[in-house]
Design a protein around this motif. Structure first.
Motif, mmCIF file in Angstrom:
data_model
loop_
_atom_site.group_PDB
_atom_site.id
_atom_site.type_symbol
_atom_site.label_atom_id
_atom_site.label_comp_id
_atom_site.label_asym_id
_atom_site.label_seq_id
_atom_site.Cartn_x
_atom_site.Cartn_y
_atom_site.Cartn_z
ATOM 1 N N THR A 214 9.207 -1.538 41.272
ATOM 2 C CA THR A 214 8.280 -0.666 41.151
ATOM 3 C C THR A 214 6.623 -1.255 41.088
ATOM 4 O O THR A 214 7.356 -2.815 40.598
ATOM 5 C CB THR A 214 8.408 -0.298 39.413
ATOM 6 O OG1 THR A 214 7.998 -1.236 38.742
ATOM 7 C CG2 THR A 214 9.544 0.048 39.304
ATOM 8 N N LYS A 240 12.098 1.120 43.819
ATOM 9 C CA LYS A 240 12.692 2.023 42.642
ATOM 10 C C LYS A 240 11.403 3.272 42.175
ATOM 11 O O LYS A 240 11.800 4.161 42.074
ATOM 12 C CB LYS A 240 13.457 1.657 41.421
ATOM 13 C CG LYS A 240 14.516 0.699 41.967
ATOM 14 C CD LYS A 240 14.900 -0.149 40.639
ATOM 15 C CE LYS A 240 15.965 -0.477 40.766
ATOM 16 N NZ LYS A 240 16.810 -1.584 39.849
ATOM 17 N N ARG A 241 10.719 3.162 42.621
ATOM 18 C CA ARG A 241 9.215 3.568 41.956
ATOM 19 C C ARG A 241 7.759 3.321 42.476
ATOM 20 O O ARG A 241 7.618 2.059 42.071
ATOM 21 C CB ARG A 241 10.048 4.076 39.765
ATOM 22 C CG ARG A 241 7.821 4.782 39.546
ATOM 23 C CD ARG A 241 9.011 4.702 37.735
ATOM 24 N NE ARG A 241 8.112 6.079 37.535
ATOM 25 C CZ ARG A 241 7.195 6.487 37.425
ATOM 26 N NH1 ARG A 241 5.897 5.262 37.083
ATOM 27 N NH2 ARG A 241 6.361 7.767 36.847
ATOM 28 N N ASP A 243 4.073 4.264 41.631
ATOM 29 C CA ASP A 243 3.296 5.250 40.343
ATOM 30 C C ASP A 243 1.763 5.340 41.137
ATOM 31 O O ASP A 243 0.660 4.186 41.095
ATOM 32 C CB ASP A 243 3.387 4.595 39.103
ATOM 33 C CG ASP A 243 2.464 5.742 38.438
ATOM 34 O OD1 ASP A 243 1.907 6.279 38.420
ATOM 35 O OD2 ASP A 243 2.628 4.752 37.218
ATOM 36 N N ARG A 258 4.849 11.400 49.948
ATOM 37 C CA ARG A 258 6.654 12.022 49.864
ATOM 38 C C ARG A 258 7.882 11.644 50.759
ATOM 39 O O ARG A 258 8.795 11.253 50.504
ATOM 40 C CB ARG A 258 6.277 13.375 48.785
ATOM 41 C CG ARG A 258 6.205 13.429 47.673
ATOM 42 C CD ARG A 258 6.436 15.249 47.215
ATOM 43 N NE ARG A 258 5.360 15.173 45.893
ATOM 44 C CZ ARG A 258 4.340 16.014 46.007
ATOM 45 N NH1 ARG A 258 3.672 16.160 47.054
ATOM 46 N NH2 ARG A 258 3.657 15.980 45.052
ATOM 47 N N VAL A 264 12.270 7.158 47.248
ATOM 48 C CA VAL A 264 11.256 6.404 46.069
ATOM 49 C C VAL A 264 10.727 7.698 45.298
ATOM 50 O O VAL A 264 10.824 8.573 45.701
ATOM 51 C CB VAL A 264 10.758 5.715 46.447
ATOM 52 C CG1 VAL A 264 9.414 5.316 45.264
ATOM 53 C CG2 VAL A 264 10.978 4.437 47.810
ATOM 54 N N ASP A 265 11.586 6.909 43.324
ATOM 55 C CA ASP A 265 10.441 7.854 42.714
ATOM 56 C C ASP A 265 9.253 7.712 43.078
ATOM 57 O O ASP A 265 8.463 6.786 42.075
ATOM 58 C CB ASP A 265 11.244 7.485 41.204
ATOM 59 C CG ASP A 265 10.451 8.375 40.273
ATOM 60 O OD1 ASP A 265 9.882 9.798 40.451
ATOM 61 O OD2 ASP A 265 11.072 8.127 38.772
ATOM 62 N N VAL A 266 8.787 9.165 42.850
ATOM 63 C CA VAL A 266 6.651 8.527 43.207
ATOM 64 C C VAL A 266 6.091 9.802 42.630
ATOM 65 O O VAL A 266 6.749 10.538 42.027
ATOM 66 C CB VAL A 266 6.544 9.033 44.496
ATOM 67 C CG1 VAL A 266 5.147 8.703 44.978
ATOM 68 C CG2 VAL A 266 7.319 8.275 46.046
ATOM 69 N N ASP A 267 5.172 9.056 41.640
ATOM 70 C CA ASP A 267 4.770 9.934 40.948
ATOM 71 C C ASP A 267 3.170 10.416 41.314
ATOM 72 O O ASP A 267 2.566 9.590 40.984
ATOM 73 C CB ASP A 267 4.267 9.381 39.493
ATOM 74 C CG ASP A 267 3.876 9.836 38.714
ATOM 75 O OD1 ASP A 267 2.966 10.902 38.463
ATOM 76 O OD2 ASP A 267 3.648 9.090 36.934
#
Length: 286
Positions: A214, A240-241, A243, A258, A264-267
């Motif tokens: 991350t 995985k992420r 931020d 995106r 990938v978990d993109v914030d």
């Protein structure tokens, strides 16, 4: 009230406003009420009586009794909300002695940058280090970068702004990006920065990224320029992420991020807009 077993909770120590005796009295009362031998977590809240004073005296008292806390694993220095004191008003000091005094420590959180110092150190067990500031002194960044932390898995630095002492530069961060002294690192947070685009461009080619799960470049003034540099660098699809919350990306760039990182978990929450004078603001300063 009946107190819980000492090792089952984290203990927060906070001096009440105007309390007689200050932190010394509070610490003595704590040691009388609780057997420190099995205490695993300590959170140091407000340590002053009325006027803000440096944390040095409270830390000195804690460190002096370190041998009574053989099980201590977690320490928070400055568990203080804005209702008690703004983050950049907290009067800090050298926190290096706490690391030397507690060799079993795995988690250290420091909140506040005014007067903060951290000398290079070696710690065999520390896995999580987070320094939250509205202005992070460059010498603290250099201290972290020069430290030997073989077990560190999670590192998070909030850089803040120059007005509150945040004078670190990309050159101060550079040693961290090699990953040489951080073989176990899996999460890196370089956050809350006025030079977030420079950080993103440096991270794009940083060797340490390959070992991360991350990555956080959030809370700062990241713009399309920095996001483009990040995407044009090494692949980030293994993360995985990612931020990036509190940013200044256009909608088009957000969509590009995106699309480039579908797994990938993109914030990308908390999208900001420049004000009429083209000012950008970090999330945490004063």
């Amino acid at each position: 009230m009946e107190l819980p077993e000492p090792g089952t909770v984290a203990w927060r120590l906070a001096v009440a406003y105007g309390a007689e005796g200050g932190f010394d009295a509070l610490w003595s009362a704590f040691l009388e009420a609780v057997d420190p031998a099995t205490v695993r977590g300590l959170l140091l809240g407000p340590w002053w009586i009325q006027d803000y004073t440096p944390v040095s005296e409270a830390l000195t008292r804690i460190v002096a009794d370190a041998d009574r806390f053989p099980a201590l694993e977690g320490l928070v220095i400055g568990d203080v909300s804005f209702e008690d004191c703004e983050i950049s008003w907290l009067e800090m000091s050298d926190v290096t002695p706490a690391l030397a005094a507690f060799p079993r420590l795995t988690d250290l959180v420091v909140r506040g940058g005014n007067g903060l110092r951290l000398e290079p150190f070696r710690h065999e067990r520390l896995t999580h280090l987070r320094i939250e500031t509205g202005g992070l002194p460059a010498e603290v960044v250099r201290g972290v970068a020069a430290s030997e932390l073989p077990a560190l898995e999670n590192l998070e630095l909030w850089f803040g702004v120059d007005e509150y002492g945040g004078d670190a530069t990309i050159d101060d961060i550079a040693p961290l990006l090699t990953g040489t002294r951080l073989p176990a690192l899996r999460h890196l947070g370089l956050q809350n920065s006025e030079f977030q685009d420079e950080i993103a461009a440096a991270v794009a080619h940083a060797p340490v990224v390959a070992q991360l799960s991350t990555l956080s470049l959030s809370m700062g003034v990241l713009s399309d320029e920095g996001a483009a540099a990040l995407l044009d660098g090494q692949p980030l699809t293994h993360l995985k992420r990612l931020d990036l919350h509190h940013h200044y990306l256009t909608e088009a760039m957000q969509e590009r991020v995106r699309e480039a990182l579908p797994g990938v978990d993109v914030d990308l929450s908390d999208a900001e807009e420049e004000d009429e004078d083209e000012w950008r603001y970090v999330e945490v300063s004063e």
